[in-house]
Design a protein around this motif. Structure first.
Motif, PDB file in Angstrom:
ATOM      1  N   GLY A 181       0.816  -1.204   0.000  1.00  0.00           N
ATOM      2  CA  GLY A 181       0.000   0.000   0.000  1.00  0.00           C
ATOM      3  C   GLY A 181       0.850   1.254   0.000  1.00  0.00           C
ATOM      4  N   THR A 182       1.869   1.266   0.872  1.00  0.00           N
ATOM      5  CA  THR A 182       2.765   2.424   0.944  1.00  0.00           C
ATOM      6  C   THR A 182       3.621   2.535  -0.310  1.00  0.00           C
ATOM      7  N   ARG A 183       4.083   1.419  -0.789  1.00  0.00           N
ATOM      8  CA  ARG A 183       4.897   1.412  -2.015  1.00  0.00           C
ATOM      9  C   ARG A 183       4.137   2.074  -3.173  1.00  0.00           C
ATOM     10  N   ALA A 184       2.847   1.751  -3.287  1.00  0.00           N
ATOM     11  CA  ALA A 184       2.041   2.335  -4.367  1.00  0.00           C
ATOM     12  C   ALA A 184       1.796   3.827  -4.124  1.00  0.00           C
ATOM     13  N   GLY A 185       1.499   4.193  -2.876  1.00  0.00           N
ATOM     14  CA  GLY A 185       1.201   5.589  -2.573  1.00  0.00           C
ATOM     15  C   GLY A 185       2.388   6.505  -2.772  1.00  0.00           C
ATOM     16  N   VAL A 186       3.543   6.105  -2.239  1.00  0.00           N
ATOM     17  CA  VAL A 186       4.750   6.922  -2.402  1.00  0.00           C
ATOM     18  C   VAL A 186       5.204   6.892  -3.861  1.00  0.00           C
ATOM     19  N   GLY A 187       5.030   5.749  -4.502  1.00  0.00           N
ATOM     20  CA  GLY A 187       5.371   5.665  -5.922  1.00  0.00           C
ATOM     21  C   GLY A 187       4.587   6.668  -6.752  1.00  0.00           C
ATOM     22  N   GLN A 188       3.327   6.887  -6.397  1.00  0.00           N
ATOM     23  CA  GLN A 188       2.497   7.866  -7.092  1.00  0.00           C
ATOM     24  C   GLN A 188       3.088   9.268  -6.944  1.00  0.00           C
ATOM     25  N   LEU A 189       3.579   9.592  -5.747  1.00  0.00           N
ATOM     26  CA  LEU A 189       4.199  10.905  -5.529  1.00  0.00           C
ATOM     27  C   LEU A 189       5.457  11.062  -6.380  1.00  0.00           C
ATOM     28  N   ILE A 190       6.283  10.031  -6.387  1.00  0.00           N
ATOM     29  CA  ILE A 190       7.541  10.103  -7.158  1.00  0.00           C
ATOM     30  C   ILE A 190       7.239  10.271  -8.640  1.00  0.00           C
ATOM     31  N   ASP A 191       6.285   9.491  -9.125  1.00  0.00           N
ATOM     32  CA  ASP A 191       5.949   9.552 -10.553  1.00  0.00           C
ATOM     33  C   ASP A 191       5.320  10.886 -10.942  1.00  0.00           C
ATOM     34  N   SER A 192       4.854  11.642  -9.938  1.00  0.00           N
ATOM     35  CA  SER A 192       4.308  12.977 -10.207  1.00  0.00           C
ATOM     36  C   SER A 192       5.389  14.047 -10.152  1.00  0.00           C
ATOM     37  N   GLY A 193       6.643  13.633  -9.959  1.00  0.00           N
ATOM     38  CA  GLY A 193       7.754  14.572  -9.997  1.00  0.00           C
ATOM     39  C   GLY A 193       8.354  14.917  -8.656  1.00  0.00           C
ATOM     40  N   HIS A 194       8.011  14.182  -7.611  1.00  0.00           N
ATOM     41  CA  HIS A 194       8.489  14.509  -6.261  1.00  0.00           C
ATOM     42  C   HIS A 194       9.515  13.487  -5.785  1.00  0.00           C
ATOM     43  N   VAL A 228      10.347  13.472  -0.653  1.00  0.00           N
ATOM     44  CA  VAL A 228       9.099  13.121   0.029  1.00  0.00           C
ATOM     45  C   VAL A 228       9.388  12.959   1.519  1.00  0.00           C
ATOM     46  N   ALA A 229       8.725  13.759   2.333  1.00  0.00           N
ATOM     47  CA  ALA A 229       8.842  13.593   3.787  1.00  0.00           C
ATOM     48  C   ALA A 229       7.992  12.394   4.213  1.00  0.00           C
ATOM     49  N   VAL A 230       8.546  11.574   5.088  1.00  0.00           N
ATOM     50  CA  VAL A 230       7.856  10.372   5.564  1.00  0.00           C
ATOM     51  C   VAL A 230       7.683  10.488   7.073  1.00  0.00           C
ATOM     52  N   LEU A 231       6.437  10.592   7.523  1.00  0.00           N
ATOM     53  CA  LEU A 231       6.132  10.720   8.953  1.00  0.00           C
ATOM     54  C   LEU A 231       5.432   9.448   9.414  1.00  0.00           C
ATOM     55  N   VAL A 232       6.038   8.750  10.376  1.00  0.00           N
ATOM     56  CA  VAL A 232       5.459   7.505  10.882  1.00  0.00           C
ATOM     57  C   VAL A 232       5.444   7.515  12.408  1.00  0.00           C
ATOM     58  N   ASP A 233       4.606   6.663  12.964  1.00  0.00           N
ATOM     59  CA  ASP A 233       4.558   6.493  14.420  1.00  0.00           C
ATOM     60  C   ASP A 233       5.768   5.663  14.854  1.00  0.00           C
ATOM     61  N   GLY A 242       8.030   0.149   2.784  1.00  0.00           N
ATOM     62  CA  GLY A 242       7.344   0.335   1.515  1.00  0.00           C
ATOM     63  C   GLY A 242       7.712   1.649   0.852  1.00  0.00           C
ATOM     64  N   ALA A 243       7.862   2.718   1.665  1.00  0.00           N
ATOM     65  CA  ALA A 243       8.262   4.013   1.129  1.00  0.00           C
ATOM     66  C   ALA A 243       9.666   3.946   0.536  1.00  0.00           C
ATOM     67  N   GLN A 244      10.560   3.295   1.258  1.00  0.00           N
ATOM     68  CA  GLN A 244      11.938   3.167   0.773  1.00  0.00           C
ATOM     69  C   GLN A 244      11.984   2.344  -0.513  1.00  0.00           C
ATOM     70  N   GLN A 245      11.148   1.304  -0.571  1.00  0.00           N
ATOM     71  CA  GLN A 245      11.138   0.449  -1.760  1.00  0.00           C
ATOM     72  C   GLN A 245      10.627   1.194  -2.986  1.00  0.00           C
ATOM     73  N   ALA A 246       9.682   2.108  -2.778  1.00  0.00           N
ATOM     74  CA  ALA A 246       9.179   2.898  -3.906  1.00  0.00           C
ATOM     75  C   ALA A 246      10.312   3.676  -4.565  1.00  0.00           C
ATOM     76  N   PHE A 247      11.223   4.191  -3.754  1.00  0.00           N
ATOM     77  CA  PHE A 247      12.382   4.900  -4.297  1.00  0.00           C
ATOM     78  C   PHE A 247      13.346   3.929  -4.968  1.00  0.00           C
ATOM     79  N   THR A 248      13.597   2.806  -4.317  1.00  0.00           N
ATOM     80  CA  THR A 248      14.512   1.803  -4.875  1.00  0.00           C
ATOM     81  C   THR A 248      14.019   1.307  -6.231  1.00  0.00           C
ATOM     82  N   ASP A 249      12.710   1.142  -6.361  1.00  0.00           N
ATOM     83  CA  ASP A 249      12.133   0.685  -7.626  1.00  0.00           C
ATOM     84  C   ASP A 249      12.495   1.606  -8.781  1.00  0.00           C
TER      85      ASP A 249
END
Length: 350
Positions: free
Chosen positions: A173-186, A189-194, A207-214
């Protein structure tokens, strides 16, 4: 001298026997539907039961007989939270469907409270437990499982335990969401987690890190903020990041609480940074600016967890099962007012 108010005392079988003028044994036989009881005596007992409002103690009866109590326990964090309330409601529906009563116990977010809740439910001889586990593993949980209490874990897999679980697809889920941000030119990306003591947060960060690695990119560690537990903390973190030398152009939040805090800060600062947050929430479509929520069927966690548990209780033999609830990306909020600053790409901050 204290006044004893006996009129509100719950009637007992002894009270019924006295009222009907029969022996305690006769009352017991009538209540347990023994068919050989004299009909006239049975009628007297039924009349006394109705008059006194007697209710049979099923828990005590099942303990004496050695049968199950037809009761399942749910150990959960906070029913004021929409997420947990939805899970509890789904569990209750399944329990009712199969003729089980549900007992809910509050666990907080530490292993001591969790084990106190589990121990209390086990003393009540519940037939099985559904648990939203705390951030760590507990030897006490393993001990209760070894003593024969079936357990199914919801939302988080327990540490160091082999057990049935129903969890969200946090990683993908996170991989897809952050991937969408990257593909939009960003790319910033700040990542805020508990707290990263939670397995869910670990998976979402991964998942966020993997979106970048992809995409052969790297997530800037300086843009990762953890221990963000409330909207207030998230708003402060977002403000600090926006004012930093390496400001982000977009945000990902590990849950809807931090997402709301970031939305508040972006709105008050008149900034148009895109946001993706895990967990959809009620009325999210009415937020004053657009964002993306990573959603899923919350009720499925409770329904499928309860179904698994009842199969275990009823003696079905199957391999340890892990069910993963899929996620989807949902467009939320309303259109940006024209005066908001937009940041369609990283170049905005050059």
């Amino acid at each position: 001298m204290a006044h004893r108010n006996d009129q509100h005392k719950r009637a007992t079988m002894t009270d019924v026997a006295r009222e009907a003028g029969v022996s305690l044994k006769t009352v017991s036989r009538v209540i347990n539907e023994v068919t050989t009881v004299n009909p006239q005596l049975a009628t007297k007992v039924h009349q006394a039961v109705e008059k006194l409002g007697y209710r049979q103690n099923f828990a005590a009866a099942t303990l004496r007989s050695g049968n199950t109590t037809s009761t399942i326990g749910l150990v959960i964090k906070d029913l004021r939270n929409e997420f947990y309330a939805t899970i509890a409601s789904a569990v209750a529906e399944v329990a009712h469907k199969y003729g089980y009563q549900l007992v809910i116990s509050h666990s907080g977010e530490n292993t001591d409270d969790e084990m106190n809740a589990v121990a209390d439910l086990c003393r009540r001889r519940i037939d099985g437990l559904l648990i939203v586990p705390t951030s760590g593993g507990s030897p006490g949980l393993k001990r209760e499982m070894e003593l024969g209490t079936p357990m199914v874990f919801i939302d988080r897999r327990p540490d160091n335990l082999i057990a049935d679980a129903v969890v969200i697809d946090n990683f993908e889920g996170t991989r897809a969401g952050v991937g969408q941000l990257i593909d939009s030119g960003h790319q910033r990306v700040a990542v805020l987690v508990d707290t990263l003591k939670m397995s869910t947060m670990k998976e979402r960060l991964r998942g966020a890190q993997q979106a970048f690695t992809d995409r052969d990119l790297s997530l800037d560690d300086r843009l990762i903020v953890h221990d963000v537990a409330t909207p207030e903390v998230a708003a402060k973190a977002a403000k600090a990041l926006l004012n930093s030398a390496n400001a982000p152009t977009a945000f990902f939040c590990g849950n809807n609480r931090s997402g709301i805090g970031v939305l508040q800060e972006l709105w008050s600062s008149n900034m148009g940074h895109p946001l993706v947050c895990f967990d959809d929430f009620s009325l999210s479509e009415l937020m004053p600016r657009p964002f993306t929520a990573i959603g899923y069927d919350i009720g499925a966690l409770g329904r499928q967890g309860a179904e698994l548990l009842i199969r275990r209780i009823q003696g079905e033999d199957f391999d340890t099962t892990s069910i993963v609830v899929p996620t989807d990306l949902r467009n939320r909020g309303i259109s940006l007012p024209s005066q908001l600053t937009t940041t369609s790409s990283e170049e905005t901050f050059d």
